[in-house]
Design an enzyme around this catalytic site. Sequence first.
Site, mmCIF file in Angstrom:
data_model
loop_
_atom_site.group_PDB
_atom_site.id
_atom_site.type_symbol
_atom_site.label_atom_id
_atom_site.label_comp_id
_atom_site.label_asym_id
_atom_site.label_seq_id
_atom_site.Cartn_x
_atom_site.Cartn_y
_atom_site.Cartn_z
ATOM 1 N N HIS A 119 6.357 -19.197 -34.842
ATOM 2 C CA HIS A 119 6.130 -20.218 -33.763
ATOM 3 C C HIS A 119 7.436 -20.601 -33.330
ATOM 4 C CE1 HIS A 119 3.409 -22.777 -31.601
ATOM 5 N NE2 HIS A 119 3.607 -23.876 -32.561
ATOM 6 N N ASN A 128 4.313 -29.809 -29.877
ATOM 7 C CA ASN A 128 3.360 -30.681 -28.931
ATOM 8 C C ASN A 128 3.943 -31.637 -28.182
ATOM 9 O OD1 ASN A 128 1.664 -28.695 -30.331
ATOM 10 N ND2 ASN A 128 0.549 -30.371 -31.256
ATOM 11 N N ASP A 164 7.477 -19.005 -28.019
ATOM 12 C CA ASP A 164 6.353 -17.814 -28.643
ATOM 13 C C ASP A 164 5.218 -17.674 -27.680
ATOM 14 O OD1 ASP A 164 5.730 -20.470 -29.766
ATOM 15 O OD2 ASP A 164 3.889 -19.117 -30.501
ATOM 16 N N ASN A 182 1.177 -25.248 -26.477
ATOM 17 C CA ASN A 182 1.097 -26.801 -26.314
ATOM 18 C C ASN A 182 2.769 -27.197 -25.982
ATOM 19 O OD1 ASN A 182 -1.638 -27.230 -26.723
ATOM 20 N ND2 ASN A 182 -1.224 -27.078 -29.009
#
Length: 184
Positions: free
Chosen positions: A19, A66, A91, A112
């Site tokens: 991530h 986020n 990613d 996000n």
Amino acid sequence: MKIVVGLGNPGKQYERTRHNAGFITIDKVASKLGVTISTKKFKALIAETFVRGQKVILVKPQTYMNLSGEAVREVVAYYDAYPEDIIIISDDKDLDLGKVRIRPKGSSGGQNGIKSIIEHIGTSEIARIKVGIGKNPHMNTADYVMGKIDEETAIDRAADAAIDFAEGIEILEIMNRYNGANNS
């Protein structure tokens, strides 16, 4: 001026995870340009450098994925940047492991961090570099994306694409270089 943003999550537990491919790539960009991303400013770690006489700002938002748009909005406002001067590295679980895909604009695609940036900047007209992390059908998605990344080829290619952008190469040319059949 160009702004190159790598997305990820701050903290030791997230280092080298799939991530955090954006953070890993932006660190590779910094290494190739001979700078360190260490100045704390705008809810981010940043570095200012020059590439072929053009000012380049490297950014690692420290807001968690986020909320990346908060940091990016502050950077963009401070430098009075235009959307076409920004590229986001992230990613992409829907892209095969080891692949890199460059896009001139588009939706968040479920990412996000990109969604937050689009919301805070007010446009989806921002270029991006997607680093493929693939999927594992036998694992929970959250567990998979938090697993350690071991794909250096994609990171190197994504870093080279980001440097091309910083040098002022047009996004369509960068797409032609990196989205083709040799993308492995």
